[in-house]
Design a protein around this motif. Structure first.
Motif, PDB file in Angstrom:
ATOM      1  N   UNK A   6       0.825  -1.209   0.000  1.00 33.15           N
ATOM      2  CA  UNK A   6       0.000   0.000   0.000  1.00 33.15           C
ATOM      3  C   UNK A   6       0.854   1.252   0.000  1.00 33.15           C
ATOM      4  N   UNK A   7       2.018   1.157   0.620  1.00 29.41           N
ATOM      5  CA  UNK A   7       2.886   2.324   0.757  1.00 29.41           C
ATOM      6  C   UNK A   7       4.298   1.835   1.039  1.00 29.41           C
ATOM      7  N   UNK A   8       5.244   2.728   0.852  1.00 26.42           N
ATOM      8  CA  UNK A   8       6.623   2.438   1.246  1.00 26.42           C
ATOM      9  C   UNK A   8       7.047   3.501   2.259  1.00 26.42           C
ATOM     10  N   UNK A   9       7.749   3.042   3.289  1.00 29.16           N
ATOM     11  CA  UNK A   9       8.127   3.913   4.389  1.00 29.16           C
ATOM     12  C   UNK A   9       9.635   3.786   4.627  1.00 29.16           C
ATOM     13  N   UNK A  10      10.286   4.937   4.775  1.00 30.50           N
ATOM     14  CA  UNK A  10      11.706   4.994   5.098  1.00 30.50           C
ATOM     15  C   UNK A  10      11.865   5.668   6.453  1.00 30.50           C
ATOM     16  N   UNK A  11      12.521   4.974   7.388  1.00 29.31           N
ATOM     17  CA  UNK A  11      12.821   5.536   8.702  1.00 29.31           C
ATOM     18  C   UNK A  11      14.283   5.967   8.702  1.00 29.31           C
ATOM     19  N   UNK A  12      14.532   7.200   9.149  1.00 29.68           N
ATOM     20  CA  UNK A  12      15.890   7.743   9.124  1.00 29.68           C
ATOM     21  C   UNK A  12      16.252   8.306  10.494  1.00 29.68           C
ATOM     22  N   UNK A  13      17.414   7.873  11.003  1.00 29.96           N
ATOM     23  CA  UNK A  13      18.022   8.525  12.159  1.00 29.96           C
ATOM     24  C   UNK A  13      19.517   8.610  11.884  1.00 29.96           C
ATOM     25  N   UNK A  14      20.256   9.221  12.758  1.00 23.91           N
ATOM     26  CA  UNK A  14      21.668   9.474  12.481  1.00 23.91           C
ATOM     27  C   UNK A  14      22.443   8.169  12.282  1.00 23.91           C
ATOM     28  N   UNK A  15      22.379   7.256  13.259  1.00 22.22           N
ATOM     29  CA  UNK A  15      23.221   6.064  13.222  1.00 22.22           C
ATOM     30  C   UNK A  15      22.542   4.833  12.648  1.00 22.22           C
ATOM     31  N   UNK A  16      21.233   4.890  12.405  1.00 23.29           N
ATOM     32  CA  UNK A  16      20.467   3.741  11.916  1.00 23.29           C
ATOM     33  C   UNK A  16      20.737   2.515  12.789  1.00 23.29           C
ATOM     34  N   UNK A  17      20.781   2.757  14.096  1.00 24.79           N
ATOM     35  CA  UNK A  17      21.123   1.673  15.013  1.00 24.79           C
ATOM     36  C   UNK A  17      20.102   1.465  16.118  1.00 24.79           C
ATOM     37  N   UNK A  18      19.198   2.407  16.318  1.00 24.07           N
ATOM     38  CA  UNK A  18      18.248   2.293  17.422  1.00 24.07           C
ATOM     39  C   UNK A  18      16.830   2.598  16.991  1.00 24.07           C
ATOM     40  N   UNK A  24      11.359   0.220  12.043  1.00 25.05           N
ATOM     41  CA  UNK A  24      11.270  -0.692  10.900  1.00 25.05           C
ATOM     42  C   UNK A  24      10.809  -2.075  11.364  1.00 25.05           C
ATOM     43  N   UNK A  25      11.329  -2.529  12.498  1.00 28.29           N
ATOM     44  CA  UNK A  25      10.921  -3.824  13.040  1.00 28.29           C
ATOM     45  C   UNK A  25       9.438  -3.858  13.385  1.00 28.29           C
ATOM     46  N   UNK A  26       8.954  -2.812  14.042  1.00 34.20           N
ATOM     47  CA  UNK A  26       7.527  -2.730  14.378  1.00 34.20           C
ATOM     48  C   UNK A  26       6.659  -2.701  13.126  1.00 34.20           C
ATOM     49  N   UNK A  27       7.010  -1.859  12.154  1.00 30.89           N
ATOM     50  CA  UNK A  27       6.163  -1.730  10.973  1.00 30.89           C
ATOM     51  C   UNK A  27       6.132  -3.039  10.187  1.00 30.89           C
ATOM     52  N   UNK A 126       3.833   3.921  15.309  1.00 32.37           N
ATOM     53  CA  UNK A 126       3.695   2.987  14.181  1.00 32.37           C
ATOM     54  C   UNK A 126       2.237   2.580  14.013  1.00 32.37           C
ATOM     55  N   UNK A 127       1.554   2.307  15.104  1.00 30.18           N
ATOM     56  CA  UNK A 127       0.139   1.940  15.017  1.00 30.18           C
ATOM     57  C   UNK A 127      -0.673   3.070  14.387  1.00 30.18           C
ATOM     58  N   UNK A 128      -0.371   4.319  14.751  1.00 29.10           N
ATOM     59  CA  UNK A 128      -1.064   5.469  14.147  1.00 29.10           C
ATOM     60  C   UNK A 128      -0.710   5.604  12.666  1.00 29.10           C
ATOM     61  N   UNK A 129       0.539   5.344  12.318  1.00 29.33           N
ATOM     62  CA  UNK A 129       0.964   5.412  10.917  1.00 29.33           C
ATOM     63  C   UNK A 129       0.230   4.367  10.084  1.00 29.33           C
ATOM     64  N   UNK A 130       0.119   3.155  10.581  1.00 25.87           N
ATOM     65  CA  UNK A 130      -0.602   2.107   9.857  1.00 25.87           C
ATOM     66  C   UNK A 130      -2.054   2.516   9.649  1.00 25.87           C
ATOM     67  N   UNK A 131      -2.678   3.087  10.679  1.00 28.45           N
ATOM     68  CA  UNK A 131      -4.066   3.553  10.555  1.00 28.45           C
ATOM     69  C   UNK A 131      -4.175   4.629   9.477  1.00 28.45           C
ATOM     70  N   UNK A 132      -3.189   5.543   9.410  1.00 23.70           N
ATOM     71  CA  UNK A 132      -3.191   6.602   8.399  1.00 23.70           C
ATOM     72  C   UNK A 132      -3.035   6.016   6.993  1.00 23.70           C
TER      73      UNK A 132
END
Length: 139
Positions: A6-18, A24-27, A126-132
């Motif tokens: 339905x959609x593609x989602x990219x999560x970004x943080x500085x170290x991509x470690x936390x 990403x794991x939750x989604x 994440x739950x709110x994002x899925x609902x959106x």
């Protein structure tokens, strides 16, 4: 018969470690193949934060095989949603994407006790994002 996400989602943080790895794991866990999930960092480190891995394992989500990745222009262009978590000006902006900035505490250098509340806040978002995403599909 499988259908396209339905959609593609990219999560970004500085170290991509936390934060981005937990998100990403939750989604992936909660939306399955309905959503294409990516994560990246503006300055990725060598491995996912062990406290983040442990916090996610406690609730049955395994992110131990995840590897921090560098943020690329291609990853942003291929995503409908770009969700930043403290990467500041390092995240380029392209038209036609939905940008969200989630102000979340950085779990870097913290133990699992400090990571749990961050994990729980990410789950709520994440739950709110899925609902959106579902609501946009039905509209």
């Amino acid at each position: 018969m499988s259908s396209a996400p339905l959609a593609s989602v990219l999560f970004v943080c500085v170290h991509n470690a936390g934060r981005s790895q937990m998100a990403a794991g939750f989604l992936t866990h909660l939306a399955g193949d309905r959503v294409e999930v990516r994560s990246a960092g503006s300055s990725p480190v060598d491995q996912v934060n062990p406290a983040a891995v442990e916090a996610m394992e406690e609730i049955g989500i395994d992110i131990s095989a995840a590897e921090p990745k560098i943020l690329t222009t291609e990853a942003i262009q291929a995503s409908d949603y770009v969700i930043t978590m403290g990467c500041g000006d390092a995240c380029p902006v392209f038209p036609g994407r939905t940008y969200l900035d989630w102000a979340l505490a950085d779990p870097a250098g913290k133990g699992v006790d400090a990571v749990r509340p961050i994990r729980d806040e990410i789950k709520t978002r994440i739950e709110a994002l899925i609902a959106e995403i579902d609501a946009k599909r039905e509209a």
